[in-house]
Design a protein around this motif. Structure first.
Motif, PDB file in Angstrom:
ATOM      1  N   PHE A 163       0.834  -1.204   0.000  1.00  0.00           N
ATOM      2  CA  PHE A 163       0.000   0.000   0.000  1.00  0.00           C
ATOM      3  C   PHE A 163       0.869   1.254   0.000  1.00  0.00           C
ATOM      4  CE2 PHE A 163      -3.185  -2.822   2.313  1.00  0.00           C
ATOM      5  CZ  PHE A 163      -3.953  -3.029   1.179  1.00  0.00           C
ATOM      6  N   ALA A 164       1.929   1.228   0.805  1.00  0.00           N
ATOM      7  CA  ALA A 164       2.811   2.392   0.892  1.00  0.00           C
ATOM      8  C   ALA A 164       3.504   2.677  -0.433  1.00  0.00           C
ATOM      9  CB  ALA A 164       3.846   2.184   1.995  1.00  0.00           C
ATOM     10  N   GLU A 165       3.806   1.632  -1.191  1.00  0.00           N
ATOM     11  CA  GLU A 165       4.484   1.788  -2.485  1.00  0.00           C
ATOM     12  C   GLU A 165       3.487   2.025  -3.611  1.00  0.00           C
ATOM     13  OE1 GLU A 165       8.200   2.041  -4.455  1.00  0.00           O
ATOM     14  OE2 GLU A 165       7.566   2.100  -2.368  1.00  0.00           O
ATOM     15  N   ARG A 166       2.190   2.093  -3.284  1.00  0.00           N
ATOM     16  CA  ARG A 166       1.115   2.355  -4.261  1.00  0.00           C
ATOM     17  C   ARG A 166       0.998   1.255  -5.307  1.00  0.00           C
ATOM     18  NH1 ARG A 166      -1.636   5.416  -1.049  1.00  0.00           N
ATOM     19  NH2 ARG A 166      -0.600   7.352  -0.482  1.00  0.00           N
ATOM     20  N   ASP A 168      -1.021  -1.303  -4.753  1.00  0.00           N
ATOM     21  CA  ASP A 168      -2.436  -1.643  -4.619  1.00  0.00           C
ATOM     22  C   ASP A 168      -3.120  -0.545  -3.813  1.00  0.00           C
ATOM     23  OD1 ASP A 168      -2.881  -4.342  -5.844  1.00  0.00           O
ATOM     24  OD2 ASP A 168      -1.328  -4.912  -4.409  1.00  0.00           O
ATOM     25  N   GLY A 169      -4.429  -0.414  -4.020  1.00  0.00           N
ATOM     26  CA  GLY A 169      -5.215   0.528  -3.241  1.00  0.00           C
ATOM     27  C   GLY A 169      -5.958  -0.177  -2.122  1.00  0.00           C
ATOM     28  N   VAL A 170      -6.240   0.532  -1.043  1.00  0.00           N
ATOM     29  CA  VAL A 170      -6.894  -0.092   0.107  1.00  0.00           C
ATOM     30  C   VAL A 170      -8.342  -0.472  -0.198  1.00  0.00           C
ATOM     31  CG1 VAL A 170      -5.407   1.082   1.768  1.00  0.00           C
ATOM     32  CG2 VAL A 170      -7.558   2.163   1.064  1.00  0.00           C
ATOM     33  N   LEU A 171      -8.933   0.104  -1.255  1.00  0.00           N
ATOM     34  CA  LEU A 171     -10.298  -0.239  -1.635  1.00  0.00           C
ATOM     35  C   LEU A 171     -10.355  -1.329  -2.702  1.00  0.00           C
ATOM     36  CD1 LEU A 171     -12.005   3.283  -1.776  1.00  0.00           C
ATOM     37  CD2 LEU A 171     -12.270   1.527  -0.015  1.00  0.00           C
ATOM     38  N   ALA A 172      -9.211  -1.882  -3.074  1.00  0.00           N
ATOM     39  CA  ALA A 172      -9.207  -2.956  -4.075  1.00  0.00           C
ATOM     40  C   ALA A 172     -10.102  -4.087  -3.601  1.00  0.00           C
ATOM     41  CB  ALA A 172      -7.788  -3.455  -4.290  1.00  0.00           C
ATOM     42  N   PRO A 173     -11.052  -4.540  -4.426  1.00  0.00           N
ATOM     43  CA  PRO A 173     -12.031  -5.544  -3.968  1.00  0.00           C
ATOM     44  C   PRO A 173     -11.406  -6.815  -3.419  1.00  0.00           C
ATOM     45  CG  PRO A 173     -12.731  -4.576  -6.054  1.00  0.00           C
ATOM     46  CD  PRO A 173     -11.344  -4.069  -5.795  1.00  0.00           C
ATOM     47  N   GLN A 174     -10.293  -7.265  -3.982  1.00  0.00           N
ATOM     48  CA  GLN A 174      -9.693  -8.515  -3.514  1.00  0.00           C
ATOM     49  C   GLN A 174      -9.000  -8.356  -2.168  1.00  0.00           C
ATOM     50  OE1 GLN A 174      -8.568  -6.632  -5.926  1.00  0.00           O
ATOM     51  NE2 GLN A 174      -6.341  -6.557  -5.963  1.00  0.00           N
ATOM     52  N   LEU A 175      -8.749  -7.109  -1.739  1.00  0.00           N
ATOM     53  CA  LEU A 175      -8.070  -6.860  -0.469  1.00  0.00           C
ATOM     54  C   LEU A 175      -8.993  -6.310   0.603  1.00  0.00           C
ATOM     55  CD1 LEU A 175      -4.872  -5.177  -1.947  1.00  0.00           C
ATOM     56  CD2 LEU A 175      -5.050  -7.509  -1.067  1.00  0.00           C
ATOM     57  N   PHE A 176     -10.068  -5.654   0.198  1.00  0.00           N
ATOM     58  CA  PHE A 176     -10.944  -4.983   1.148  1.00  0.00           C
ATOM     59  C   PHE A 176     -11.514  -5.955   2.172  1.00  0.00           C
ATOM     60  CE2 PHE A 176     -14.984  -3.178   2.515  1.00  0.00           C
ATOM     61  CZ  PHE A 176     -14.624  -1.870   2.839  1.00  0.00           C
ATOM     62  N   ASN A 177     -11.897  -7.161   1.737  1.00  0.00           N
ATOM     63  CA  ASN A 177     -12.520  -8.134   2.644  1.00  0.00           C
ATOM     64  C   ASN A 177     -11.562  -8.699   3.678  1.00  0.00           C
ATOM     65  OD1 ASN A 177     -14.709  -7.768   1.008  1.00  0.00           O
ATOM     66  ND2 ASN A 177     -14.834  -9.860   0.280  1.00  0.00           N
ATOM     67  N   LEU A 178     -10.266  -8.521   3.482  1.00  0.00           N
ATOM     68  CA  LEU A 178      -9.280  -9.155   4.351  1.00  0.00           C
ATOM     69  C   LEU A 178      -8.777  -8.237   5.448  1.00  0.00           C
ATOM     70  CD1 LEU A 178      -7.138 -10.970   1.627  1.00  0.00           C
ATOM     71  CD2 LEU A 178      -9.093 -11.848   2.895  1.00  0.00           C
ATOM     72  N   ARG A 179      -9.269  -7.013   5.517  1.00  0.00           N
ATOM     73  CA  ARG A 179      -8.725  -6.042   6.469  1.00  0.00           C
ATOM     74  C   ARG A 179      -9.852  -5.404   7.280  1.00  0.00           C
ATOM     75  NH1 ARG A 179      -6.349  -1.650   4.224  1.00  0.00           N
ATOM     76  NH2 ARG A 179      -4.858  -1.513   5.928  1.00  0.00           N
ATOM     77  N   GLY A 180      -9.434  -4.640   8.294  1.00  0.00           N
ATOM     78  CA  GLY A 180     -10.406  -3.934   9.123  1.00  0.00           C
ATOM     79  C   GLY A 180     -11.330  -4.890   9.845  1.00  0.00           C
ATOM     80  N   VAL A 181     -12.615  -4.508   9.901  1.00  0.00           N
ATOM     81  CA  VAL A 181     -13.625  -5.353  10.552  1.00  0.00           C
ATOM     82  C   VAL A 181     -14.284  -6.301   9.559  1.00  0.00           C
ATOM     83  CG1 VAL A 181     -14.084  -3.574  12.284  1.00  0.00           C
ATOM     84  CG2 VAL A 181     -15.458  -3.630  10.200  1.00  0.00           C
ATOM     85  N   ASP A 182     -13.965  -6.147   8.286  1.00  0.00           N
ATOM     86  CA  ASP A 182     -14.668  -6.895   7.252  1.00  0.00           C
ATOM     87  C   ASP A 182     -14.377  -8.394   7.309  1.00  0.00           C
ATOM     88  OD1 ASP A 182     -16.544  -5.719   5.498  1.00  0.00           O
ATOM     89  OD2 ASP A 182     -15.441  -6.517   3.796  1.00  0.00           O
TER      90      ASP A 182
END
Length: 338
Positions: A163-166, A168-182
């Motif tokens: 993410f820091a190196e840009r 991937d974006g934090v809203l990328a569908p394949q990554l969104f489900n794996l982070r936060g409360v999701d």
């Protein structure tokens, strides 16, 4: 001699089994399933920890190399680029975890006992249908949700350099489900879907298949149709800046008269462009040519700043749906098992 008669036990219902003992019985019955979840998540956690340390080390080599873009820095950055490719396979595996929990933990939880008839013995031991179902569902739901929540924190740390190196974006569908409360919310929902499928079908293997189908269908429908409507997208001319990777949900062109045109019209315009424009690898060249002919590109996107908004919205409705399914499962146990 005269015999002294023992006082008769007063008639009535036996005392209910304490919740602590119901929890112990649930643990004894389903410790293999919980151990399987622990082994799966534990093994993946060890892998993420070991490879994550390497990824963070390779990332430090990239950011500390100067001047950026030099041949020496490109050589130093190759291990980090290889790490990103490997991480893609890891992401695919992790996306399957909630469905696996629903199939192998949620679906057999009640279906196996309803299928074999062993639930009748449990109900004669002073626990009753509602307490029997509630104890099983509550203990395992808390266990798998807590484990998934802790695992998502580890994955966020593991993937942070990309993410820091840009890359991937934090809203990328394949990554969104794996982070936060999701991730925890999806795991709980998959468990609830498996549990209610087991009560409705009453057969373990068909319930597992139904749980997998429901998880897959909802998991595909959410990023494709639901998530992008949590908030109205931002609409701008041209393309958004990829220095802060957004989630682009739609792009289109308008003609000189302001009407929206299709891709076939754009292809017809580009067919008359010079070869230098058609063969250019820079997408801005084609955009500039179309702009010169008064065709305007528009983009609708969600910025990265909406990550936690979307996480809380999606986690909220997943939690509500999970609680409804669990409550419906308990109600069905009382109604159908009678």
């Amino acid at each position: 001699m005269t015999a002294v008669a023992a006082p008769a036990r007063p008639a009535g219902r036996p005392r209910p089994v304490p919740w602590s003992k119901l929890g112990w019985v649930t643990w004894r019955q389903h410790r293999a399933a919980l151990a399987g979840v622990a082994v799966l998540l534990g093994g993946l956690a060890v892998y993420l920890l070991i490879t994550g340390l390497k990824i963070h080390g390779d990332y430090q080599a990239v950011v500390s190399c100067h001047p950026a873009g030099s041949a020496a820095c490109e050589v130093a950055g190759r291990p980090f680029a290889g790490d990103h490719q490997t991480a893609g396979y890891v992401v695919f595996i992790l996306m399957l975890i909630p469905a696996l929990v629903g199939v192998f933990v949620g679906a057999p939880l009640l279906a196996r006992e309803l299928e074999t008839g062993t639930f009748r013995f449990a109900w004669t031991q002073g626990c009753g249908r509602l307490r029997w179902a509630a104890a099983k569902l509550t203990l395992l739901a808390i266990a798998v949700t807590a484990a998934a929540g802790a695992f998502s924190l580890l994955f966020s740390w593991y993937y942070q350099p990309f993410f820091a190196e840009r890359l991937d974006g934090v809203l990328a569908p394949q990554l969104f489900n794996l982070r936060g409360v999701d991730f925890a919310a999806w795991t709980l929902l998959a468990f609830a879907l498996g549990a209610i499928a087991g009560v409705l079908i009453r057969r373990t293997v068909p319930a597992m298949a139904a749980s997998l189908t429901a998880c897959a269908g909802l998991g595909l429908a959410t990023p494709l149709f639901l998530r992008k409507h949590y908030q109205a997208p931002v609409t701008i001319k041209g393309s958004p800046s990829y220095n802060n990777p957004p989630w682009v949900v739609d792009q289109w062109y308008t003609a000189p008269n302001g009407a929206t045109v299709g891709q076939q019209t754009i292809r017809n315009v580009m067919a008359h462009a010079p070869a230098s424009v058609r063969n250019s690898l820079n997408p801005n060249t084609a955009t500039a040519y179309l702009s010169a002919h008064h065709y305007t590109q528009w983009s609708a996107y969600h910025p990265e700043s909406r990550f936690w908004h979307f996480q809380l919205i999606e986690g909220g409705w997943l939690l509500v749906l999970s609680l409804i399914l669990i409550a419906a499962t308990v109600w069905l146990v009382r109604r159908r098992a009678a």
